[in-house]
Scaffold this motif. Structure first.
Motif, PDB file in Angstrom:
ATOM      1  N   ALA A 115      47.852  20.694 -12.897  1.00  0.00           N
ATOM      2  CA  ALA A 115      48.776  21.143 -11.896  1.00  0.00           C
ATOM      3  C   ALA A 115      48.947  22.646 -11.563  1.00  0.00           C
ATOM      4  CB  ALA A 115      50.146  20.911 -12.263  1.00  0.00           C
ATOM      5  N   GLU A 116      48.099  23.292 -12.562  1.00  0.00           N
ATOM      6  CA  GLU A 116      47.944  24.738 -12.615  1.00  0.00           C
ATOM      7  C   GLU A 116      46.822  25.371 -11.434  1.00  0.00           C
ATOM      8  OE1 GLU A 116      47.652  26.149 -16.596  1.00  0.00           O
ATOM      9  OE2 GLU A 116      49.600  25.078 -17.168  1.00  0.00           O
ATOM     10  N   LEU A 117      46.266  24.441 -11.322  1.00  0.00           N
ATOM     11  CA  LEU A 117      44.788  24.923 -10.629  1.00  0.00           C
ATOM     12  C   LEU A 117      45.196  25.176  -9.088  1.00  0.00           C
ATOM     13  CD1 LEU A 117      42.420  22.161 -11.954  1.00  0.00           C
ATOM     14  CD2 LEU A 117      42.357  24.419 -12.709  1.00  0.00           C
ATOM     15  N   LYS A 118      44.507  26.253  -8.699  1.00  0.00           N
ATOM     16  CA  LYS A 118      44.502  26.657  -6.982  1.00  0.00           C
ATOM     17  C   LYS A 118      43.199  27.018  -6.663  1.00  0.00           C
ATOM     18  CE  LYS A 118      48.260  27.313  -5.631  1.00  0.00           C
ATOM     19  NZ  LYS A 118      49.257  26.399  -4.571  1.00  0.00           N
ATOM     20  N   LEU A 119      42.963  26.861  -5.586  1.00  0.00           N
ATOM     21  CA  LEU A 119      41.683  27.312  -4.944  1.00  0.00           C
ATOM     22  C   LEU A 119      41.817  28.723  -4.502  1.00  0.00           C
ATOM     23  CD1 LEU A 119      39.321  26.054  -3.133  1.00  0.00           C
ATOM     24  CD2 LEU A 119      40.445  26.639  -1.199  1.00  0.00           C
ATOM     25  N   THR A 120      40.845  29.700  -5.090  1.00  0.00           N
ATOM     26  CA  THR A 120      40.806  30.890  -5.285  1.00  0.00           C
ATOM     27  C   THR A 120      40.276  31.365  -3.722  1.00  0.00           C
ATOM     28  OG1 THR A 120      38.532  31.325  -6.223  1.00  0.00           O
ATOM     29  CG2 THR A 120      40.467  30.974  -7.711  1.00  0.00           C
ATOM     30  N   LYS A 121      40.570  32.852  -3.682  1.00  0.00           N
ATOM     31  CA  LYS A 121      40.104  33.313  -2.187  1.00  0.00           C
ATOM     32  C   LYS A 121      38.634  33.317  -2.225  1.00  0.00           C
ATOM     33  CE  LYS A 121      44.052  34.632  -0.238  1.00  0.00           C
ATOM     34  NZ  LYS A 121      44.548  33.641   0.814  1.00  0.00           N
ATOM     35  N   ASP A 122      37.898  33.576  -3.382  1.00  0.00           N
ATOM     36  CA  ASP A 122      36.510  33.425  -3.533  1.00  0.00           C
ATOM     37  C   ASP A 122      35.803  32.087  -3.074  1.00  0.00           C
ATOM     38  OD1 ASP A 122      36.304  36.223  -3.699  1.00  0.00           O
ATOM     39  OD2 ASP A 122      35.928  35.963  -6.109  1.00  0.00           O
ATOM     40  N   GLU A 123      36.625  31.170  -3.900  1.00  0.00           N
ATOM     41  CA  GLU A 123      36.291  29.837  -3.535  1.00  0.00           C
ATOM     42  C   GLU A 123      36.485  29.288  -2.117  1.00  0.00           C
ATOM     43  OE1 GLU A 123      37.263  27.734  -7.969  1.00  0.00           O
ATOM     44  OE2 GLU A 123      38.642  27.971  -6.509  1.00  0.00           O
TER      45      GLU A 123
END
Length: 392
Positions: free
Chosen positions: A60-68
Protein backbone atom coordinates in the motif's frame (compact mmCIF):
# COMPACT_ATOMS: atom_id res chain seq x y z
CA UNK A 1 9.90 -10.65 10.51
CA UNK A 2 10.66 -11.41 6.89
CA UNK A 3 12.34 -8.88 4.69
CA UNK A 4 10.52 -9.91 1.51
CA UNK A 5 8.92 -6.87 -0.07
CA UNK A 6 8.51 -4.95 -3.32
CA UNK A 7 10.40 -1.67 -3.66
CA UNK A 8 8.76 -0.23 -6.77
CA UNK A 9 5.23 -0.04 -8.12
CA UNK A 10 6.78 -0.85 -11.53
CA UNK A 11 8.13 -4.19 -10.26
CA UNK A 12 5.50 -5.90 -12.42
CA UNK A 13 5.06 -7.30 -15.91
CA UNK A 14 4.66 -4.63 -18.58
CA UNK A 15 1.51 -6.24 -19.99
CA UNK A 16 -0.25 -5.53 -16.71
CA UNK A 17 0.42 -1.81 -17.24
CA UNK A 18 -0.64 -1.88 -20.91
CA UNK A 19 -3.82 -3.81 -20.04
CA UNK A 20 -4.58 -1.52 -17.09
CA UNK A 21 -4.37 1.48 -19.42
CA UNK A 22 -6.90 -0.21 -21.75
CA UNK A 23 -9.20 -1.25 -18.88
CA UNK A 24 -9.26 2.27 -17.40
CA UNK A 25 -10.40 3.49 -20.83
CA UNK A 26 -12.87 0.78 -21.82
CA UNK A 27 -14.10 -1.10 -18.74
CA UNK A 28 -13.86 1.24 -15.73
CA UNK A 29 -16.88 -0.30 -13.98
CA UNK A 30 -16.09 -4.03 -14.39
CA UNK A 31 -15.62 -6.14 -11.26
CA UNK A 32 -13.53 -9.34 -11.39
CA UNK A 33 -12.08 -12.07 -9.23
CA UNK A 34 -8.67 -13.81 -9.36
CA UNK A 35 -7.56 -17.00 -7.63
CA UNK A 36 -4.14 -18.47 -6.79
CA UNK A 37 -3.62 -21.95 -8.27
CA UNK A 38 -0.93 -24.15 -6.72
CA UNK A 39 -0.22 -26.33 -9.78
CA UNK A 40 2.93 -27.84 -8.27
CA UNK A 41 1.14 -28.87 -5.03
CA UNK A 42 3.78 -27.02 -3.01
CA UNK A 43 3.61 -27.24 0.80
CA UNK A 44 3.55 -23.94 2.67
CA UNK A 45 5.09 -23.79 6.16
CA UNK A 46 3.19 -22.63 9.23
CA UNK A 47 2.80 -18.85 9.40
CA UNK A 48 3.18 -18.41 5.65
CA UNK A 49 -0.16 -16.59 5.43
CA UNK A 50 0.97 -14.11 8.12
CA UNK A 51 4.27 -13.37 6.32
CA UNK A 52 2.48 -12.97 2.99
CA UNK A 53 -0.14 -10.67 4.53
CA UNK A 54 2.63 -8.52 5.98
CA UNK A 55 4.30 -8.19 2.55
CA UNK A 56 0.95 -7.45 0.88
CA UNK A 57 0.09 -4.75 3.44
CA UNK A 58 3.43 -3.04 2.76
CA UNK A 59 2.50 -2.74 -0.92
CA UNK A 60 0.00 0.00 0.00
CA UNK A 61 3.02 2.29 0.52
CA UNK A 62 4.25 1.98 -3.09
CA UNK A 63 3.86 5.07 -5.29
CA UNK A 64 4.96 5.95 -8.81
CA UNK A 65 7.95 8.29 -8.48
CA UNK A 66 8.56 11.32 -10.70
CA UNK A 67 11.52 9.55 -12.34
CA UNK A 68 9.41 6.44 -13.02
CA UNK A 69 6.66 8.55 -14.57
CA UNK A 70 9.21 10.31 -16.77
CA UNK A 71 10.68 6.95 -17.86
CA UNK A 72 7.21 5.67 -18.78
CA UNK A 73 6.33 8.83 -20.74
CA UNK A 74 9.60 8.74 -22.71
CA UNK A 75 9.79 4.99 -23.30
CA UNK A 76 6.11 4.24 -23.97
CA UNK A 77 4.68 7.11 -26.05
CA UNK A 78 1.66 4.95 -26.96
CA UNK A 79 0.46 5.00 -23.32
CA UNK A 80 -1.85 7.94 -22.64
CA UNK A 81 -0.60 10.73 -20.38
CA UNK A 82 -3.90 10.80 -18.42
CA UNK A 83 -3.24 7.13 -17.58
CA UNK A 84 0.22 8.02 -16.25
CA UNK A 85 -1.44 10.66 -14.06
CA UNK A 86 -3.83 7.97 -12.86
CA UNK A 87 -0.92 5.61 -12.11
CA UNK A 88 0.82 8.38 -10.17
CA UNK A 89 -2.22 8.58 -7.89
CA UNK A 90 -2.80 4.79 -7.73
CA UNK A 91 -1.94 2.73 -4.68
CA UNK A 92 -2.49 -0.94 -3.93
CA UNK A 93 -5.44 -1.64 -1.64
CA UNK A 94 -4.53 -4.72 0.47
CA UNK A 95 -8.20 -5.22 1.45
CA UNK A 96 -8.75 -6.52 -2.13
CA UNK A 97 -6.58 -9.54 -1.27
CA UNK A 98 -7.90 -12.41 0.87
CA UNK A 99 -5.27 -14.81 2.24
CA UNK A 100 -6.05 -18.00 4.14
CA UNK A 101 -3.96 -20.97 5.19
CA UNK A 102 -5.11 -24.37 6.38
CA UNK A 103 -2.27 -26.72 7.31
CA UNK A 104 0.15 -26.48 4.39
CA UNK A 105 -2.56 -25.37 1.91
CA UNK A 106 -2.60 -21.71 0.87
CA UNK A 107 -5.61 -19.89 -0.55
CA UNK A 108 -5.30 -16.40 -2.08
CA UNK A 109 -8.07 -14.53 -3.92
CA UNK A 110 -8.30 -10.98 -5.23
CA UNK A 111 -11.61 -9.28 -5.90
CA UNK A 112 -12.65 -5.77 -6.92
CA UNK A 113 -12.76 -3.32 -9.82
CA UNK A 114 -10.73 -4.74 -12.70
CA UNK A 115 -8.83 -1.51 -13.36
CA UNK A 116 -7.59 -1.60 -9.75
CA UNK A 117 -7.06 -5.32 -9.11
CA UNK A 118 -5.28 -6.08 -12.41
CA UNK A 119 -1.88 -5.18 -10.94
CA UNK A 120 -1.94 -7.75 -8.10
CA UNK A 121 -1.27 -11.04 -9.93
CA UNK A 122 2.44 -10.80 -10.78
CA UNK A 123 3.72 -9.26 -7.51
CA UNK A 124 1.66 -11.75 -5.48
CA UNK A 125 3.21 -14.70 -7.32
CA UNK A 126 6.69 -13.20 -6.97
CA UNK A 127 6.17 -12.70 -3.21
CA UNK A 128 4.78 -16.23 -2.74
CA UNK A 129 7.78 -17.68 -4.60
CA UNK A 130 10.38 -15.67 -2.68
CA UNK A 131 8.77 -16.34 0.71
CA UNK A 132 8.48 -20.06 -0.10
CA UNK A 133 12.27 -20.38 -0.54
CA UNK A 134 13.06 -18.18 2.43
CA UNK A 135 10.66 -19.78 4.93
CA UNK A 136 11.64 -23.31 3.89
CA UNK A 137 15.31 -22.33 4.41
CA UNK A 138 16.35 -23.48 0.94
CA UNK A 139 19.92 -22.58 -0.05
CA UNK A 140 20.34 -21.31 -3.60
CA UNK A 141 23.44 -21.12 -5.81
CA UNK A 142 25.87 -18.31 -5.05
CA UNK A 143 25.60 -14.94 -6.80
CA UNK A 144 28.67 -15.83 -8.89
CA UNK A 145 27.10 -19.07 -10.10
CA UNK A 146 23.81 -17.32 -10.96
CA UNK A 147 25.71 -14.69 -12.97
CA UNK A 148 27.95 -17.18 -14.78
CA UNK A 149 25.00 -19.46 -15.68
CA UNK A 150 23.19 -16.43 -17.11
CA UNK A 151 26.24 -15.32 -19.11
CA UNK A 152 26.62 -18.85 -20.54
CA UNK A 153 22.98 -18.80 -21.67
CA UNK A 154 23.38 -15.34 -23.21
CA UNK A 155 26.47 -16.60 -25.10
CA UNK A 156 24.64 -19.64 -26.42
CA UNK A 157 21.67 -17.49 -27.53
CA UNK A 158 24.00 -14.98 -29.23
CA UNK A 159 25.63 -17.87 -31.14
CA UNK A 160 22.18 -18.95 -32.31
CA UNK A 161 21.64 -15.35 -33.40
CA UNK A 162 18.18 -15.10 -31.83
CA UNK A 163 16.66 -12.15 -29.99
CA UNK A 164 15.40 -12.91 -26.51
CA UNK A 165 13.84 -11.09 -23.57
CA UNK A 166 13.69 -11.86 -19.85
CA UNK A 167 10.11 -12.83 -18.86
CA UNK A 168 10.68 -14.26 -15.39
CA UNK A 169 9.14 -11.97 -12.75
CA UNK A 170 6.19 -14.09 -11.64
CA UNK A 171 8.16 -17.19 -10.71
CA UNK A 172 11.54 -15.66 -9.90
CA UNK A 173 13.53 -17.11 -7.04
CA UNK A 174 13.76 -13.61 -5.58
CA UNK A 175 14.13 -9.95 -6.46
CA UNK A 176 17.87 -10.34 -5.80
CA UNK A 177 18.24 -13.18 -8.33
CA UNK A 178 16.29 -11.33 -11.01
CA UNK A 179 18.55 -8.33 -10.43
CA UNK A 180 21.69 -10.50 -10.83
CA UNK A 181 20.28 -11.99 -14.04
CA UNK A 182 19.54 -8.54 -15.45
CA UNK A 183 23.01 -7.33 -14.47
CA UNK A 184 24.60 -10.25 -16.28
CA UNK A 185 22.43 -9.87 -19.39
CA UNK A 186 23.09 -6.15 -19.77
CA UNK A 187 26.87 -6.33 -19.33
CA UNK A 188 27.30 -8.63 -22.37
CA UNK A 189 28.68 -6.84 -25.38
CA UNK A 190 27.66 -9.05 -28.33
CA UNK A 191 24.32 -10.01 -26.74
CA UNK A 192 21.03 -10.58 -28.56
CA UNK A 193 19.18 -9.62 -25.36
CA UNK A 194 16.46 -7.09 -26.25
CA UNK A 195 14.60 -6.29 -23.02
CA UNK A 196 12.55 -7.49 -20.07
CA UNK A 197 8.88 -7.84 -19.20
CA UNK A 198 9.66 -6.21 -15.82
CA UNK A 199 9.17 -2.43 -16.03
CA UNK A 200 11.23 -1.66 -12.90
CA UNK A 201 14.26 -3.58 -14.22
CA UNK A 202 13.78 -2.15 -17.72
CA UNK A 203 14.16 1.31 -16.19
CA UNK A 204 17.04 0.33 -13.89
CA UNK A 205 19.08 -1.24 -16.71
CA UNK A 206 18.03 1.06 -19.56
CA UNK A 207 16.39 -1.60 -21.72
CA UNK A 208 13.01 -1.90 -23.39
CA UNK A 209 9.95 -3.04 -21.39
CA UNK A 210 8.29 -5.82 -23.40
CA UNK A 211 4.71 -7.13 -23.40
CA UNK A 212 1.22 -6.59 -24.80
CA UNK A 213 -1.70 -8.50 -23.27
CA UNK A 214 -2.36 -11.71 -21.33
CA UNK A 215 -4.97 -14.49 -21.38
CA UNK A 216 -7.16 -12.51 -18.97
CA UNK A 217 -7.81 -9.92 -21.71
CA UNK A 218 -9.51 -12.60 -23.83
CA UNK A 219 -11.09 -14.41 -20.87
CA UNK A 220 -12.76 -11.19 -19.77
CA UNK A 221 -14.13 -10.61 -23.27
CA UNK A 222 -15.59 -14.14 -23.34
CA UNK A 223 -17.41 -13.56 -20.03
CA UNK A 224 -18.61 -10.15 -21.20
CA UNK A 225 -19.57 -10.89 -24.82
CA UNK A 226 -19.64 -14.68 -25.24
CA UNK A 227 -17.08 -17.22 -26.46
CA UNK A 228 -17.81 -16.69 -30.17
CA UNK A 229 -16.97 -12.98 -29.98
CA UNK A 230 -14.10 -13.15 -27.49
CA UNK A 231 -11.03 -13.23 -29.76
CA UNK A 232 -12.37 -10.79 -32.31
CA UNK A 233 -13.58 -8.17 -29.82
CA UNK A 234 -10.49 -8.51 -27.64
CA UNK A 235 -8.29 -7.77 -30.68
CA UNK A 236 -10.61 -5.01 -31.93
CA UNK A 237 -10.56 -3.27 -28.54
CA UNK A 238 -6.77 -3.59 -28.37
CA UNK A 239 -6.48 -1.89 -31.75
CA UNK A 240 -8.92 0.84 -30.64
CA UNK A 241 -6.63 1.71 -27.73
CA UNK A 242 -3.17 1.21 -29.28
CA UNK A 243 -3.78 2.02 -32.97
CA UNK A 244 -1.18 -0.44 -34.26
CA UNK A 245 1.36 -0.19 -31.42
CA UNK A 246 1.98 -3.19 -29.11
CA UNK A 247 1.18 -5.50 -31.99
CA UNK A 248 1.74 -9.02 -30.68
CA UNK A 249 -1.46 -11.05 -30.36
CA UNK A 250 -1.74 -13.90 -27.84
CA UNK A 251 -3.23 -16.83 -29.69
CA UNK A 252 -4.09 -19.70 -27.38
CA UNK A 253 -6.78 -18.60 -24.90
CA UNK A 254 -9.41 -20.67 -26.75
CA UNK A 255 -7.01 -22.82 -28.82
CA UNK A 256 -4.96 -21.56 -31.73
CA UNK A 257 -7.27 -23.14 -34.32
CA UNK A 258 -10.22 -21.06 -33.07
CA UNK A 259 -8.01 -17.97 -32.86
CA UNK A 260 -6.90 -18.20 -36.48
CA UNK A 261 -10.53 -18.43 -37.64
CA UNK A 262 -10.96 -14.87 -36.29
CA UNK A 263 -7.46 -13.51 -36.92
CA UNK A 264 -8.50 -12.40 -40.40
CA UNK A 265 -6.54 -10.47 -43.04
CA UNK A 266 -7.12 -7.12 -41.27
CA UNK A 267 -5.68 -8.38 -37.96
CA UNK A 268 -2.96 -10.44 -39.67
CA UNK A 269 -1.74 -7.30 -41.44
CA UNK A 270 -2.22 -4.96 -38.49
CA UNK A 271 -0.50 -7.05 -35.81
CA UNK A 272 3.27 -7.54 -36.07
CA UNK A 273 3.02 -11.13 -34.96
CA UNK A 274 1.66 -13.66 -32.49
CA UNK A 275 2.81 -15.14 -29.18
CA UNK A 276 3.03 -18.89 -28.59
CA UNK A 277 2.31 -19.98 -25.01
CA UNK A 278 1.15 -23.63 -25.06
CA UNK A 279 1.20 -26.81 -27.13
CA UNK A 280 3.80 -27.96 -29.66
CA UNK A 281 5.86 -24.91 -30.80
CA UNK A 282 6.81 -26.42 -34.18
CA UNK A 283 3.22 -27.32 -34.98
CA UNK A 284 2.26 -23.77 -33.99
CA UNK A 285 4.92 -22.33 -36.32
CA UNK A 286 3.52 -24.38 -39.24
CA UNK A 287 -0.03 -23.19 -38.53
CA UNK A 288 1.07 -19.56 -38.27
CA UNK A 289 3.13 -19.63 -41.48
CA UNK A 290 0.25 -21.32 -43.35
CA UNK A 291 -2.19 -18.72 -41.99
CA UNK A 292 -0.10 -15.78 -43.23
CA UNK A 293 0.48 -17.40 -46.61
CA UNK A 294 -3.24 -18.05 -47.00
CA UNK A 295 -3.80 -14.31 -46.62
CA UNK A 296 -1.07 -13.41 -49.10
CA UNK A 297 1.29 -12.13 -46.38
CA UNK A 298 5.00 -13.00 -46.43
CA UNK A 299 5.67 -14.72 -43.04
CA UNK A 300 9.23 -13.33 -43.05
CA UNK A 301 7.75 -9.87 -42.44
CA UNK A 302 5.95 -11.19 -39.34
CA UNK A 303 7.21 -12.94 -36.23
CA UNK A 304 6.35 -15.36 -33.45
CA UNK A 305 7.35 -14.72 -29.84
CA UNK A 306 7.81 -18.09 -28.15
CA UNK A 307 7.29 -17.93 -24.38
CA UNK A 308 6.25 -21.37 -23.13
CA UNK A 309 8.61 -22.99 -20.59
CA UNK A 310 11.73 -22.36 -22.65
CA UNK A 311 15.25 -23.63 -22.08
CA UNK A 312 18.29 -23.57 -24.40
CA UNK A 313 17.49 -26.93 -26.04
CA UNK A 314 13.94 -25.83 -26.88
CA UNK A 315 15.15 -22.48 -28.23
CA UNK A 316 17.71 -24.20 -30.44
CA UNK A 317 15.17 -26.69 -31.80
CA UNK A 318 12.65 -23.92 -32.59
CA UNK A 319 15.34 -21.71 -34.17
CA UNK A 320 16.58 -24.47 -36.47
CA UNK A 321 13.02 -25.30 -37.48
CA UNK A 322 11.83 -21.73 -38.17
CA UNK A 323 14.99 -20.36 -39.74
CA UNK A 324 14.24 -18.70 -43.08
CA UNK A 325 10.48 -19.32 -42.70
CA UNK A 326 9.23 -16.66 -40.26
CA UNK A 327 10.68 -14.07 -37.87
CA UNK A 328 11.17 -15.35 -34.29
CA UNK A 329 12.09 -14.12 -30.85
CA UNK A 330 11.92 -15.63 -27.37
CA UNK A 331 10.63 -14.66 -23.95
CA UNK A 332 12.51 -16.77 -21.39
CA UNK A 333 11.15 -16.77 -17.87
CA UNK A 334 11.80 -19.25 -15.08
CA UNK A 335 14.89 -20.71 -16.80
CA UNK A 336 16.57 -17.32 -16.34
CA UNK A 337 15.20 -16.04 -13.01
CA UNK A 338 14.88 -19.31 -11.13
CA UNK A 339 17.75 -21.51 -12.31
CA UNK A 340 19.49 -21.51 -8.94
CA UNK A 341 19.87 -25.18 -8.04
CA UNK A 342 16.38 -25.46 -6.52
CA UNK A 343 13.12 -26.71 -7.97
CA UNK A 344 11.20 -23.77 -9.50
CA UNK A 345 7.65 -23.35 -8.26
CA UNK A 346 4.72 -24.14 -10.53
CA UNK A 347 2.15 -21.54 -9.48
CA UNK A 348 -0.27 -19.27 -11.34
CA UNK A 349 -2.94 -16.75 -10.55
CA UNK A 350 -5.91 -16.71 -12.90
CA UNK A 351 -8.93 -14.54 -13.57
CA UNK A 352 -11.78 -16.84 -12.43
CA UNK A 353 -14.86 -14.64 -12.79
CA UNK A 354 -16.40 -11.42 -14.06
CA UNK A 355 -19.37 -9.88 -12.25
CA UNK A 356 -22.60 -9.69 -14.25
CA UNK A 357 -25.05 -6.74 -13.86
CA UNK A 358 -27.13 -8.91 -11.45
CA UNK A 359 -24.00 -9.23 -9.23
CA UNK A 360 -23.53 -12.92 -10.09
CA UNK A 361 -20.02 -14.04 -11.00
CA UNK A 362 -19.72 -15.36 -14.56
CA UNK A 363 -16.93 -17.98 -14.48
CA UNK A 364 -14.03 -17.50 -16.91
CA UNK A 365 -12.12 -20.34 -18.57
CA UNK A 366 -8.98 -20.83 -20.63
CA UNK A 367 -8.63 -23.63 -23.20
CA UNK A 368 -4.98 -23.56 -24.18
CA UNK A 369 -3.38 -25.83 -26.78
CA UNK A 370 -2.40 -28.22 -24.00
CA UNK A 371 -5.48 -30.02 -22.76
CA UNK A 372 -3.97 -30.53 -19.32
CA UNK A 373 -3.73 -26.76 -19.01
CA UNK A 374 -7.48 -26.06 -19.38
CA UNK A 375 -8.43 -23.92 -16.41
CA UNK A 376 -11.74 -22.79 -14.95
CA UNK A 377 -15.21 -24.03 -14.14
CA UNK A 378 -15.71 -27.55 -15.66
CA UNK A 379 -19.28 -26.76 -16.78
CA UNK A 380 -18.09 -23.57 -18.50
CA UNK A 381 -15.22 -25.47 -20.17
CA UNK A 382 -17.75 -27.89 -21.69
CA UNK A 383 -19.90 -24.96 -22.84
CA UNK A 384 -16.94 -23.24 -24.46
CA UNK A 385 -15.93 -26.44 -26.25
CA UNK A 386 -19.48 -26.85 -27.56
CA UNK A 387 -19.82 -23.23 -28.72
CA UNK A 388 -16.42 -23.14 -30.37
CA UNK A 389 -16.72 -26.69 -31.75
CA UNK A 390 -13.50 -27.79 -30.10
CA UNK A 391 -12.95 -31.54 -30.45
CA UNK A 392 -10.60 -33.24 -28.01
Amino acid sequence: MHNVRLNSILDNDFYKITMQNAVVKLFPGSIVKYEFINRGKHQFPEGFDVALREAVNKMAELKLTKDEKKFMAQTCPYIDLPYLDFLEGYHYDPSEVKIHQEGSELSVTVEGLWYRTILWEVPLLALISELHYEMNHMERDSNEVVMSKTLEKADALAKLGVNFAEFGTRRRHSHKVQNLVMEALTQKKNSTFIGTSNVHFAMKYGVKPIGTHAHEWFMFHAAEYGFKMANELALEHWVDVYRGDLGVALSDTYTTDVFFQQFDKKFAKLFDGVRHDSGDPLEFADKTIAHYERHGINPLFKYIIFSDGLNLEKVEEITNYCSGKIGISFGIGTNLTNDVGLKPMNIVMKLIGVQAPNKELIPTVKLSDEHGKYTGDPKMIELAKEFLRIKE
